[in-house]
Design an enzyme around this catalytic site. Structure first.
Site, PDB file in Angstrom:
ATOM      1  N   LYS A  96       0.835  -1.210   0.000  1.00 65.88           N
ATOM      2  CA  LYS A  96       0.000   0.000   0.000  1.00 65.88           C
ATOM      3  C   LYS A  96       0.867   1.256   0.000  1.00 65.88           C
ATOM      4  O   LYS A  96       0.634   2.177  -0.783  1.00 65.88           O
ATOM      5  CB  LYS A  96      -0.896  -0.001   1.253  1.00 65.88           C
ATOM      6  N   ASN A  97       1.872   1.297   0.882  1.00 62.53           N
ATOM      7  CA  ASN A  97       2.650   2.524   1.032  1.00 62.53           C
ATOM      8  C   ASN A  97       3.666   2.741  -0.084  1.00 62.53           C
ATOM      9  O   ASN A  97       4.357   3.762  -0.109  1.00 62.53           O
ATOM     10  CB  ASN A  97       3.322   2.572   2.408  1.00 62.53           C
ATOM     11  N   ARG A 133      -4.621  10.612   4.774  1.00 61.78           N
ATOM     12  CA  ARG A 133      -3.556  11.612   4.847  1.00 61.78           C
ATOM     13  C   ARG A 133      -2.607  11.554   3.667  1.00 61.78           C
ATOM     14  O   ARG A 133      -2.032  12.559   3.265  1.00 61.78           O
ATOM     15  CB  ARG A 133      -2.748  11.416   6.120  1.00 61.78           C
ATOM     16  N   CYS A 145      -4.630  12.705  13.502  1.00 61.17           N
ATOM     17  CA  CYS A 145      -5.289  11.413  13.288  1.00 61.17           C
ATOM     18  C   CYS A 145      -5.079  10.555  14.532  1.00 61.17           C
ATOM     19  O   CYS A 145      -4.490  11.004  15.510  1.00 61.17           O
ATOM     20  CB  CYS A 145      -4.786  10.729  12.032  1.00 61.17           C
ATOM     21  N   ARG A 161       0.758  14.562  13.438  1.00 59.91           N
ATOM     22  CA  ARG A 161       1.217  14.356  12.064  1.00 59.91           C
ATOM     23  C   ARG A 161       1.174  15.616  11.184  1.00 59.91           C
ATOM     24  O   ARG A 161       0.457  15.658  10.179  1.00 59.91           O
ATOM     25  CB  ARG A 161       0.439  13.206  11.418  1.00 59.91           C
ATOM     26  N   PRO A 162       1.973  16.629  11.540  1.00 56.41           N
ATOM     27  CA  PRO A 162       2.014  17.826  10.689  1.00 56.41           C
ATOM     28  C   PRO A 162       2.698  17.543   9.351  1.00 56.41           C
ATOM     29  O   PRO A 162       3.325  16.497   9.173  1.00 56.41           O
ATOM     30  CB  PRO A 162       2.852  18.809  11.516  1.00 56.41           C
ATOM     31  N   ASP A 213       4.667  20.119   8.008  1.00 55.39           N
ATOM     32  CA  ASP A 213       5.537  21.294   7.900  1.00 55.39           C
ATOM     33  C   ASP A 213       6.815  21.004   7.111  1.00 55.39           C
ATOM     34  O   ASP A 213       7.300  21.862   6.363  1.00 55.39           O
ATOM     35  CB  ASP A 213       5.880  21.827   9.301  1.00 55.39           C
ATOM     36  N   LEU A 214       7.356  19.791   7.231  1.00 55.26           N
ATOM     37  CA  LEU A 214       8.619  19.505   6.536  1.00 55.26           C
ATOM     38  C   LEU A 214       8.405  19.394   5.021  1.00 55.26           C
ATOM     39  O   LEU A 214       9.277  19.771   4.239  1.00 55.26           O
ATOM     40  CB  LEU A 214       9.264  18.226   7.079  1.00 55.26           C
ATOM     41  N   ASP A 251       4.972   0.604  12.001  1.00 58.67           N
ATOM     42  CA  ASP A 251       3.760  -0.017  11.459  1.00 58.67           C
ATOM     43  C   ASP A 251       3.615  -1.487  11.858  1.00 58.67           C
ATOM     44  O   ASP A 251       2.616  -2.121  11.511  1.00 58.67           O
ATOM     45  CB  ASP A 251       3.732   0.114   9.928  1.00 58.67           C
ATOM     46  N   ARG A 272      -8.655  -0.440   4.809  1.00 53.54           N
ATOM     47  CA  ARG A 272      -7.782   0.564   4.203  1.00 53.54           C
ATOM     48  C   ARG A 272      -6.434  -0.037   3.821  1.00 53.54           C
ATOM     49  O   ARG A 272      -5.758   0.486   2.936  1.00 53.54           O
ATOM     50  CB  ARG A 272      -7.541   1.728   5.177  1.00 53.54           C
TER      51      ARG A 272
HETATM   52  N1  EPU Z   1       6.489  14.733  10.856  1.00 60.82           N
HETATM   53  C1  EPU Z   1       6.512  16.077  11.146  1.00 60.82           C
HETATM   54  N2  EPU Z   1       6.422  16.960  10.103  1.00 60.82           N
HETATM   55  C2  EPU Z   1       6.321  16.557   8.807  1.00 60.82           C
HETATM   56  C3  EPU Z   1       6.295  15.174   8.523  1.00 60.82           C
HETATM   57  C4  EPU Z   1       6.397  14.286   9.569  1.00 60.82           C
HETATM   58  O1  EPU Z   1       6.597  16.474  12.305  1.00 60.82           O
HETATM   59  O2  EPU Z   1       6.227  17.416   7.922  1.00 60.82           O
HETATM   60  C5  EPU Z   1       6.593  13.748  11.953  1.00 60.82           C
HETATM   61  C6  EPU Z   1       5.358  12.852  12.078  1.00 60.82           C
HETATM   62  O3  EPU Z   1       4.330  13.456  12.827  1.00 60.82           O
HETATM   63  C7  EPU Z   1       5.939  11.627  12.746  1.00 60.82           C
HETATM   64  C8  EPU Z   1       7.337  11.546  12.126  1.00 60.82           C
HETATM   65  O4  EPU Z   1       7.622  12.844  11.628  1.00 60.82           O
HETATM   66  O5  EPU Z   1       6.043  11.828  14.124  1.00 60.82           O
HETATM   67  C9  EPU Z   1       7.518  10.557  10.998  1.00 60.82           C
HETATM   68  O6  EPU Z   1       6.434  10.675  10.093  1.00 60.82           O
HETATM   69  P1  EPU Z   1       6.556  10.373   8.534  1.00 60.82           P
HETATM   70  O7  EPU Z   1       6.442  11.648   7.793  1.00 60.82           O
HETATM   71  O8  EPU Z   1       7.741   9.517   8.250  1.00 60.82           O
HETATM   72  O9  EPU Z   1       5.226   9.520   8.310  1.00 60.82           O
HETATM   73  P2  EPU Z   1       4.324   9.566   7.021  1.00 60.82           P
HETATM   74  O10 EPU Z   1       5.188   9.775   5.851  1.00 60.82           O
HETATM   75  O11 EPU Z   1       3.185  10.476   7.242  1.00 60.82           O
HETATM   76  C10 EPU Z   1       4.511   7.024   6.422  1.00 60.82           C
HETATM   77  C11 EPU Z   1       3.547   5.882   6.263  1.00 60.82           C
HETATM   78  C12 EPU Z   1       2.989   5.506   7.638  1.00 60.82           C
HETATM   79  C13 EPU Z   1       4.169   5.105   8.528  1.00 60.82           C
HETATM   80  C14 EPU Z   1       5.188   6.247   8.608  1.00 60.82           C
HETATM   81  C15 EPU Z   1       6.429   5.898   9.389  1.00 60.82           C
HETATM   82  C16 EPU Z   1       2.666   6.208   4.052  1.00 60.82           C
HETATM   83  C17 EPU Z   1       1.524   6.563   3.180  1.00 60.82           C
HETATM   84  N3  EPU Z   1       2.478   6.285   5.373  1.00 60.82           N
HETATM   85  O12 EPU Z   1       3.754   8.095   6.993  1.00 60.82           O
HETATM   86  O13 EPU Z   1       2.146   4.377   7.441  1.00 60.82           O
HETATM   87  O14 EPU Z   1       3.711   4.803   9.820  1.00 60.82           O
HETATM   88  O15 EPU Z   1       5.591   6.639   7.266  1.00 60.82           O
HETATM   89  O16 EPU Z   1       7.070   4.806   8.844  1.00 60.82           O
HETATM   90  O17 EPU Z   1       3.719   5.835   3.560  1.00 60.82           O
HETATM   91  C18 EPU Z   1       0.354   2.930   7.918  1.00 60.82           C
HETATM   92  O18 EPU Z   1       0.548   2.376   6.815  1.00 60.82           O
HETATM   93  O19 EPU Z   1      -0.400   2.424   8.793  1.00 60.82           O
HETATM   94  C19 EPU Z   1       1.027   4.191   8.228  1.00 60.82           C
HETATM   95  C20 EPU Z   1       0.625   5.022   9.183  1.00 60.82           C
END
Ligand code: EPU
Length: 427
Positions: A22-23, A99, A123, A128-129, A131-132, A315, A407
């Site tokens: 999925k991811n 998201r 969520c 989960r901002p 900002d980056l 995950d 999902r």
């Molecule tokens: N974060 C920030 N700012 C940002 C982006 C991230 O503060 O701009 C923080 C997040 O809040 C979190 C950390 O950085 O605390 C890491 O988050 P990341 O951005 O890596 O997560 P993501 O990209 O939103 C993906 C997967 C998630 C998985 C995470 C971590 C997808 C579509 N989603 O999310 O998958 O848990 O990486 O490996 O690829 C799931 O499949 O159940 C799922 C939640």
């Protein structure tokens, strides 16, 4: 709303086919917006999140050929091509549902020089901002404004390559910037990039479309912008999180299952932990056979800490915790990625687990048995942990809110039922 009824206590035996990831599928579908020709994606799992992404991309102007009828799992082929019409926004309705909708930001700004995406909001697993993602796009020359809960990203003169250093690792942040940079002028360097196999799969896909990328899978990804990307055909990698989920289910039920199409190279840390817990793995022609090393012995306790790849994946935290509820001794599981990812604990307690939370760690003391109970799914991976516990619990469990499972797990009841589980979906 559908529920799952599971009567536990039956060891899983047979074969399970692992679906496409999925991811990986979600960012690859979003990246198809960048192509000027038809893109073919193979091994796309049939999941609610994939349908949401397809709806979003059709809204943005892609023509998608997606087979709807389906009796068995194991991979759809999707064709995605520009229809001629273009919309550069991701409406709140779709972003709220998923998201990962924010993954269209990078491709839209890169190709059409503007995008409007609703802010996703928090969520069940944390704030989960994004900002980056937004700071990265600003570094590439875009202007970002927030109005009425929507983020407007504009780059009327196109994006310009830059050096972007992430203060900590973000998976979809890395993916968004990598996609945006493929059509930016000059060179972009992403420093402290995510190394997840799904990021590497995206880079491979973009390269097949004509992008110039090096360093994927390492800390630094370098992208040389090109003028245009073309079509290609790409097969999505197997889902390592689905694989890990079934590993925990096999472990807790004392089962013996061949996981067809599984790639454990992407799960080497998890495999190491599971060997320590008492599982054994044998490579087969089509995948891997998994069972307890000694079926007479209980599982052993583990000490786990989630980390970005190649560390232990967040995950799989909930699923391994479920498995540890029946292991000998005391296990400690520390969550370092998300601030609120222990929602499953309260539900596992209802089944008789012994778990205490201390800050970001959960201390799990193994119990003799779990007892079936009505429980409630709170997010995708938490739901999976409830299924795993219910498969081993004495008696009947009813799991509510299973739309979360739909999902991310393709045909989960069918796959488990074929291995002997007593599991049915009830209205
Ligand atoms: N974060 C920030 N700012 C940002 C982006 C991230 O503060 O701009 C923080 C997040 O809040 C979190 C950390 O950085 O605390 C890491 O988050 P990341 O951005 O890596 O997560 P993501 O990209 O939103 C993906 C997967 C998630 C998985 C995470 C971590 C997808 C579509 N989603 O999310 O998958 O848990 O990486 O490996 O690829 C799931 O499949 O159940 C799922 C939640």
């Amino acid at each position: 709303m559908d529920k799952l009824k599971i009567v536990g206590g039956i060891p899983l035996r047979g074969q399970i086919h692992i679906s496409g990831a999925k991811n990986a599928a979600l960012p690859l579908m979003a990246a198809s917006l960048l192509a000027s020709d038809e893109v073919i994606l193979q091994n796309v799992p049939h999941l609610a999140d994939i349908t949401t992404m397809a709806n979003l991309l059709m809204h943005c102007g892609l023509e998608i050929n997606m087979p709807v009828a389906k009796t068995e799992s194991f991979g759809h082929t999707l064709s995605l091509k520009p229809s001629g019409k273009v919309e550069t926004d991701a409406p709140y309705d779709l972003v709220r549902k998923m998201r990962a909708s924010v993954l269209v930001l990078g491709p839209l700004v890169a190709k059409y020089r503007r995008a409007k995406v609703s802010m996703p909001g928090g969520c069940a697993i944390g704030t989960r901002p994004i900002d980056l993602h937004l700071k990265g796009l600003e570094k590439l020359g875009a202007t970002v404004t927030l109005e009425g809960g929507d983020v407007y990203v504009d780059a009327p003169l196109g994006l310009q390559g830059a050096e972007i250093t992430f203060p900590f690792i973000t998976v979809t942040g890395t993916e968004n910037i990598m996609m945006a940079a493929t059509l930016a002028r000059g060179e972009t360097k992403i420093i402290n990039a995510a190394k997840e196999p799904e990021v590497v799969d995206l880079a491979k896909f973009l390269k097949a479309m004509g992008a110039k990328i090096t360093g994927e899978g390492s800390d630094i990804i370098t992208i040389q912008g090109v003028d245009q990307l073309g079509g290609c055909c790409h097969r999505i990698i197997p889902d390592r999180i689905e694989t890990g989920t079934y590993l925990a289910a096999i472990g807790i039920t004392n089962g013996d299952v061949e996981l067809i199409g599984a790639d454990l190279d992407m799960l080497s840390v998890v495999k190491g932990e599971l060997i320590e817990a008492g599982l054994s793995f044998d490579q087969t022609k089509e995948g891997v056979r998994v069972r307890r090393t000694d079926p007479q012995k209980s599982l052993k306790n583990l000490t786990l800490k989630t980390d970005p790849y190649p560390g232990f994946p967040t995950d799989l935290q909930a699923q391994l915790m479920a498995m540890m509820t029946l292991a000998e001794g005391i296990s400690t599981i520390t969550e370092t990625i998300f601030e609120n990812r222990f929602m499953h604990v309260a539900e596992l307690l209802r089944m008789g687990a012994n778990i205490h939370i201390h800050g970001s760690s959960a201390v799990v003391t193994g119990v003799e048995r779990l007892k079936g109970a009505p429980v409630m799914a709170t997010d995708l991976r938490a739901s999976a942990s409830l299924v795993i516990s219910a498969l081993a619990a004495e008696g009947e469990s009813i799991i509510g809110r299973i739309y979360h499972l739909d999902r991310g797990y393709e045909m989960i009841e069918a796959k488990l039922r074929r291995c002997g589980a007593s599991i049915e979906r009830i209205a």
